[in-house]
Write a protein that holds these residues in place. Structure first.
Motif, mmCIF file in Angstrom:
data_model
loop_
_atom_site.group_PDB
_atom_site.id
_atom_site.type_symbol
_atom_site.label_atom_id
_atom_site.label_comp_id
_atom_site.label_asym_id
_atom_site.label_seq_id
_atom_site.Cartn_x
_atom_site.Cartn_y
_atom_site.Cartn_z
ATOM 1 N N LEU A 184 73.936 5.975 7.154
ATOM 2 C CA LEU A 184 73.726 6.626 8.426
ATOM 3 C C LEU A 184 72.468 7.780 8.332
ATOM 4 O O LEU A 184 72.462 8.227 7.359
ATOM 5 N N PRO A 185 71.762 7.691 9.286
ATOM 6 C CA PRO A 185 70.556 8.605 9.193
ATOM 7 C C PRO A 185 70.916 10.018 9.098
ATOM 8 O O PRO A 185 72.114 10.428 9.552
ATOM 9 N N ASP A 186 70.379 10.990 8.410
ATOM 10 C CA ASP A 186 70.520 12.211 8.257
ATOM 11 C C ASP A 186 70.509 13.132 9.735
ATOM 12 O O ASP A 186 69.400 13.214 10.236
ATOM 13 N N LEU A 187 71.716 13.485 10.163
ATOM 14 C CA LEU A 187 71.879 14.369 10.964
ATOM 15 C C LEU A 187 71.043 15.642 11.166
ATOM 16 O O LEU A 187 70.529 16.057 12.240
ATOM 17 N N LEU A 188 70.701 16.013 9.938
ATOM 18 C CA LEU A 188 70.162 17.478 9.945
ATOM 19 C C LEU A 188 68.638 17.089 9.669
ATOM 20 O O LEU A 188 68.068 18.292 9.116
ATOM 21 N N GLU A 189 68.178 16.181 10.005
ATOM 22 C CA GLU A 189 66.701 16.028 9.798
ATOM 23 C C GLU A 189 65.925 16.821 10.646
ATOM 24 O O GLU A 189 66.105 17.103 11.673
ATOM 25 N N GLY A 190 64.972 17.543 10.030
ATOM 26 C CA GLY A 190 63.936 18.662 10.544
ATOM 27 C C GLY A 190 64.617 19.774 10.844
ATOM 28 O O GLY A 190 64.098 20.772 11.553
ATOM 29 N N VAL A 191 65.866 20.042 10.306
ATOM 30 C CA VAL A 191 66.592 21.350 10.568
ATOM 31 C C VAL A 191 66.373 22.167 9.453
ATOM 32 O O VAL A 191 66.937 21.913 8.278
ATOM 33 N N THR A 192 65.522 23.152 9.472
ATOM 34 C CA THR A 192 65.223 23.943 8.233
ATOM 35 C C THR A 192 66.429 25.270 8.096
ATOM 36 O O THR A 192 67.032 25.332 9.247
ATOM 37 N N LEU A 193 66.880 25.748 7.066
ATOM 38 C CA LEU A 193 67.485 27.165 7.157
ATOM 39 C C LEU A 193 67.186 28.168 8.102
ATOM 40 O O LEU A 193 67.991 28.466 8.717
ATOM 41 N N GLU A 194 65.703 28.276 8.188
ATOM 42 C CA GLU A 194 65.129 29.162 9.295
ATOM 43 C C GLU A 194 65.744 28.663 10.818
ATOM 44 O O GLU A 194 66.328 29.603 11.544
ATOM 45 N N ARG A 195 65.550 27.564 11.002
ATOM 46 C CA ARG A 195 65.871 27.263 12.327
ATOM 47 C C ARG A 195 67.440 27.404 12.463
ATOM 48 O O ARG A 195 67.740 27.681 13.745
#
Lengths: 255, 190, 190
Positions: free
Chosen positions: A135-146
């Motif tokens: 399954l694709p990464d659900l948190l793709e593009g989500v940094t700790l900062e965001r």
């Protein structure tokens, strides 16, 4: 005139008003704001509810209807800015009623489509356990900062939304105060007309307040009110309260 | 692959079996390495074969794709196995709220309340629980109100290929005569 | 009903199709009004026919009963399907719910709903299936609500060695305006 109104608090005041104005009446000329208002108040009275939000939405609309109705009781001039404001109020109400009627009809159509598509059930679905890693990464593009910023926003205190009070006209005297003023005057005069109670110089807002105060006195059984027919003058008679009939909160009766 | 390859049939059936939502033809085409037109032919044949064989499921088109669903004839047997089925009929309040969300999405609670004249909170909760309505974002303005919209499940439930298939709202407006009656009820020419 | 009745086949297939858990033979017997022995014969025949017809799914005996599963031969296609499937991006609702769980764990559904102003049911399910959130216990109070927390996979994904590495919110509670300024890139980074 009486007829059963199907109603629960969740259908809302617009639904009730729509039922009342759409009701077939024997004499079309008989359909007036007066009858509608009375029917509305009767239905609201019969409404069995402990839902404060629901009940208050009915009362706001009832107040608007009363205001529209009260204008009927008084002579008026077309140019009067308060009359113009009330006409706007009525147009706004009509517009809401038309919009509500549109969505109500749409909901009936949706209901038919739903019925026609009844009986199909789908699987919850889901890939077999062993394929989950694909399954694709659900948190793709989500940094700790965001992520932190989202959290900060969620936990930030909500900006309170201002309560819409635009429908409330400014009143110089509260209804509660006016109840006392009218009670005092009626004890003295015993029998009079609503028009006399208002006097010549009363503003429209004053008239509305006096009218609501009169209704309150009527509810408390302090006055008898008579109106031979719609648009006729209202006569008011002060009642001798029966002994022991006073309830707490009733205006004081001189001995 | 080719349409004649039995592996294609097995693969497409397996995909539809595990899919959580309708699957669009181009998506199937990509996975199966077939032209989209072939996928469409395949789907038609598959739907027909299910019907002919009296299978317990059917192939439906909804929300821009294809999805397997149980055969309506079997519905009476499914009652005890499907929790969704136990849900009582939708109330008038729920249907009205659903209509407002469907035609006015994305829409906030306050906007729904304005149209229906009553707070939609509990009804919205029911619609969200039933999966017909979902949060779709937040109003950028003050208050950051949650905005609601309809779901893929909504389209499936209504058998719509897209929201554009909803009957136009204008068709539900009251007639001139009805509006006149409303107007006279509210006191003409105050 | 009888085993020869095509309705039985349709009904049982529909039941197995929608059931989310294995269905026991006695339960099927009850719904179909058949002896349990007949149901077992029916299941054997059905399993064989699926294999013969090269269907995309198989009928399996699992703990407690029968259930359908995708055919193992179709696995390569399924793998491609799930990996190429339009990446169901993290919705705002899911991200917000994840943030509440991360900072308030262990936390119940009701508590999440209170903070976000909306029921987290479907969003929470997605987060659990995707392994970012898991049940971590039960509230000892009345109702014994399930409590949720984040997983090791969540920490790995965000590059955290421990939950203590989450940037603190307490003590410094920025206003919405401040957060917006930061988001537009004018404010200080973390």
């Amino acid at each position: 005139m009486s007829f059963a109104v199907h109603l629960s608090v969740f259908e809302g005041p617009l639904d009730l008003l729509l039922q009342l104005v759409s009701k077939d009446r024997v004499d079309v000329a008989d359909v007036t704001i007066a009858t509608i208002t009375e029917d509305f108040l009767r239905a609201v009275d019969a409404l069995d509810t402990i839902d404060l939000d629901g009940a208050s939405s009915f009362l706001v609309l009832a107040a608007t209807l009363l205001e529209l109705k009260s204008v009927k009781l008084l002579p008026h001039e077309e140019a009067d800015p308060e009359t113009a404001a009330l006409l706007e109020e009525r147009d706004r109400l009509l517009q809401r009623l038309v919009e509500y009627a549109t969505f109500k009809a749409a909901s009936e159509a949706l209901s038919q489509v739903l019925d026609a598509n009844e009986g199909y059930f789908t699987r919850a679905g889901g890939v077999p356990e062993e394929l989950r890693p694909a399954l694709p990464d659900l948190l793709e593009g989500v940094t700790l900062e965001r992520f932190w910023k989202v959290a900060a926003k969620v936990f930030a205190p909500r900006v309170a939304q201002p309560v819409d009070t635009s429908f409330i006209a400014p009143m110089r005297v509260s209804v509660a105060e006016m109840v006392e003023v009218l009670a005092e005057e009626l004890r003295r005069r015993r029998f009079t007309s609503f028009r006399d109670l208002c006097g010549e110089s009363a503003s429209r807002a004053d008239v509305v307040v006096r009218f609501l105060a009169l209704l309150e006195l009527f509810r408390q059984q302090c006055v008898q009110v008579e109106q031979p027919g719609p648009f006729d003058g209202i006569t008011v008679r002060w009642r001798q309260p029966r002994l022991g009939a006073e309830r707490r909160g009733d205006p004081e009766e001189p001995r | 692959m080719s349409l004649l390859d039995p592996e294609v049939w097995q693969a497409v059936e397996a995909i539809l079996f595990v899919a959580e939502e309708p699957v669009a033809a181009p998506e199937l085409a990509l996975v199966l390495e077939l032209p989209v037109a072939d996928v469409e032919t395949l789907m038609e044949e598959l739907a027909r074969s299910y019907e002919e064989q009296g299978r317990g499921f059917v192939l439906r088109r909804a929300a821009g794709g294809y999805r397997l669903a149980s055969h309506p004839d079997a519905a009476p047997y499914l009652e005890r196995f499907v929790s969704e089925h136990k849900a009582p009929r939708m109330t008038q309040a729920a249907l009205e709220t659903l209509a407002v969300v469907a035609y006015r999405q994305p829409v906030s609670r306050a906007q729904i309340a304005e149209i229906r004249g009553v707070s939609p909170d509990s009804v919205l909760r029911t619609l969200v629980t039933r999966g017909l309505v979902a949060e779709v974002g937040r109003d950028p303005g003050p208050g950051n109100a949650i905005l609601y919209g309809t779901t893929v499940a909504f389209m499936e439930r209504l058998g719509l290929m897209s929201l554009a298939d909803l009957p136009p709202l204008a068709g539900f407006m009251p007639t001139t005569a009805e509006v006149e009656r409303m107007e006279s009820g509210l006191g003409p020419g105050i």
